[in-house]
Design a protein around this motif. Structure first.
Motif, PDB file in Angstrom:
ATOM      1  N   PHE A   1      11.818   7.137  -3.068  1.00  0.00           N
ATOM      2  CA  PHE A   1      12.408   6.031  -3.826  1.00  0.00           C
ATOM      3  C   PHE A   1      11.445   5.518  -4.893  1.00  0.00           C
ATOM      4  CE2 PHE A   1      13.557   1.653  -4.690  1.00  0.00           C
ATOM      5  CZ  PHE A   1      14.942   1.674  -4.721  1.00  0.00           C
ATOM      6  N   GLU A   2      10.164   5.349  -4.503  1.00  0.00           N
ATOM      7  CA  GLU A   2       9.181   4.761  -5.413  1.00  0.00           C
ATOM      8  C   GLU A   2       8.689   5.736  -6.479  1.00  0.00           C
ATOM      9  OE1 GLU A   2       7.094   6.148  -1.635  1.00  0.00           O
ATOM     10  OE2 GLU A   2       8.923   5.051  -2.169  1.00  0.00           O
ATOM     11  N   GLU A   3       9.016   7.010  -6.360  1.00  0.00           N
ATOM     12  CA  GLU A   3       8.615   7.989  -7.371  1.00  0.00           C
ATOM     13  C   GLU A   3       9.530   7.959  -8.591  1.00  0.00           C
ATOM     14  OE1 GLU A   3       6.603  11.934  -5.737  1.00  0.00           O
ATOM     15  OE2 GLU A   3       8.532  11.590  -4.768  1.00  0.00           O
ATOM     16  N   CYS A   4      10.659   7.314  -8.450  1.00  0.00           N
ATOM     17  CA  CYS A   4      11.663   7.337  -9.514  1.00  0.00           C
ATOM     18  C   CYS A   4      11.459   6.184 -10.501  1.00  0.00           C
ATOM     19  CB  CYS A   4      13.062   7.263  -8.906  1.00  0.00           C
ATOM     20  SG  CYS A   4      13.409   8.610  -7.746  1.00  0.00           S
ATOM     21  N   ASP A   5      12.129   6.297 -11.641  1.00  0.00           N
ATOM     22  CA  ASP A   5      12.067   5.238 -12.644  1.00  0.00           C
ATOM     23  C   ASP A   5      12.642   3.945 -12.067  1.00  0.00           C
ATOM     24  OD1 ASP A   5      11.157   7.260 -14.243  1.00  0.00           O
ATOM     25  OD2 ASP A   5      13.025   7.489 -15.374  1.00  0.00           O
ATOM     26  N   MET A   6      12.135   2.825 -12.550  1.00  0.00           N
ATOM     27  CA  MET A   6      12.596   1.532 -12.050  1.00  0.00           C
ATOM     28  C   MET A   6      13.892   1.116 -12.743  1.00  0.00           C
ATOM     29  SD  MET A   6       9.116  -0.641 -11.350  1.00  0.00           S
ATOM     30  CE  MET A   6      10.056  -1.933 -10.527  1.00  0.00           C
TER      31      MET A   6
ATOM     32  N   GLY B   1      -7.212   7.025  -5.348  1.00  0.00           N
ATOM     33  CA  GLY B   1      -7.618   5.783  -4.698  1.00  0.00           C
ATOM     34  C   GLY B   1      -6.682   4.662  -5.105  1.00  0.00           C
ATOM     35  N   MET B   2      -7.241   3.489  -5.403  1.00  0.00           N
ATOM     36  CA  MET B   2      -6.445   2.321  -5.778  1.00  0.00           C
ATOM     37  C   MET B   2      -6.101   2.364  -7.267  1.00  0.00           C
ATOM     38  SD  MET B   2      -6.145   0.736  -2.902  1.00  0.00           S
ATOM     39  CE  MET B   2      -5.633  -0.919  -3.314  1.00  0.00           C
ATOM     40  N   VAL B   3      -5.397   3.411  -7.666  1.00  0.00           N
ATOM     41  CA  VAL B   3      -5.038   3.599  -9.072  1.00  0.00           C
ATOM     42  C   VAL B   3      -3.618   4.155  -9.160  1.00  0.00           C
ATOM     43  CG1 VAL B   3      -7.409   3.986  -9.859  1.00  0.00           C
ATOM     44  CG2 VAL B   3      -6.043   5.916  -9.049  1.00  0.00           C
ATOM     45  N   GLU B   4      -3.072   4.151 -10.359  1.00  0.00           N
ATOM     46  CA  GLU B   4      -1.749   4.730 -10.577  1.00  0.00           C
ATOM     47  C   GLU B   4      -1.800   6.236 -10.325  1.00  0.00           C
ATOM     48  OE1 GLU B   4       1.650   5.017 -14.127  1.00  0.00           O
ATOM     49  OE2 GLU B   4      -0.342   4.184 -14.542  1.00  0.00           O
TER      50      GLU B   4
END
Length: 279
Positions: free
Chosen positions: A164-169, A86-89
């Protein structure tokens, strides 16, 4: 037995659905359908207050039953870890996490988290179980297993192309010191190598922005592949320069020494996207 109870409140423009997972509660079976389907514009303030009070009582009752069940299971040495959705990490290595937890005789289940239900009244069983796990194994136990499981997931999937968003920032553009530098520096360098044609018609103040973007794959060895471009001009006359700008962007991507993405600190293949706005 676990029941999923849906409470629907209908308005003229939207439907708000509150779904609550709880230990079996006979009260829900006794309520008429009208309790779960109400129109805001047909209820007085008193009726609304009464309805919300009924909902609160229901959630209180459900949480009380879940709490009782959790403590009973703990006395029987049963521990359950919950994956939340849901609305979680979110996490990649849930399967790897399950295997690690099995070594400690911790069972696994899942739960949904909703922003429309008070956090203190949802997933009460799961919350108490987590407190007991932290008490027994230490407050950093789950986080340490999470870190191990995420690394193991990456190692188990060496050929995966990560979103893209699965990778480290960490920026994948050369010379950047910060993740957000990419969005500024890549555009700056593109325009250093690209000139506007003489008869290009620039954007007027009231016009929307025109842009060109590209999706591509950045492999962990630094190779670039599968470049796909998208272009949109508000001024249709500028479409005669489409091939010029597309070639400029493709060459820019191919000639940039990109830094491979990482996930859990390990180099991975990743999706990339770059967007350039026109003047």
């Amino acid at each position: 037995m676990t029941l999923n109870i849906g409470i629907k409140i209908l308005s003229s423009v939207s439907i708000i659905i509150l779904t609550f997972s709880s230990i079996g509660n006979k009260r829900s079976e006794e309520k008429s359908e009208s309790f779960y389907h109400k129109k805001y514009d047909t209820l007085s303030e008193i009726e609304l207050a009464k309805m919300f009070d009924e909902e609160r009582k229901y959630f209180d009752s459900s949480c009380t039953e879940e709490t009782k069940k959790a403590y009973e299971d703990i006395k029987r040495n049963k521990l359950v870890f919950f994956h939340y959705f849901g609305m979680v990490e979110s996490f990649k290595g849930n399967a790897e996490m399950n295997s690690l937890l099995k070594n400690y005789k911790i069972e696994v289940d899942s739960a949904l988290y909703y922003c429309t239900i008070p956090s203190s009244l949802q997933n009460c069983y799961a919350r108490i179980m987590r407190k007991e796990i932290d008490r027994k194994f230490g407050p950093k136990f789950i986080d340490s297993l999470r870190q191990i499981s995420e690394i193991q997931y990456v190692k188990n999937n060496p050929d995966k192309i990560y979103r893209f968003e699965e990778c480290d920032m960490v920026s994948r553009y050369p010379g950047d010191k910060d993740y957000n530098d990419f969005f500024v520096n890549s555009k700056r360098d593109f325009w250093k190598k690209t000139e506007y044609p003489i008869d290009y018609e620039f954007r007027k103040e009231q016009d929307l922005y025109s842009y060109i973007s590209a999706d591509f794959i950045l492999y962990k060895n630094g190779k670039i592949d599968d470049i796909k471009t998208y272009l949109s001009f508000q001024n249709k006359k500028n479409y005669k320069f489409a091939s010029y700008f597309i070639n400029q962007l493709k060459n820019f991507i191919k000639n940039t020494h990109w830094i491979p993405a990482k996930s859990s600190g390990i180099p991975v293949n990743s999706e990339m996207k770059i967007t350039i706005h026109f003047k």
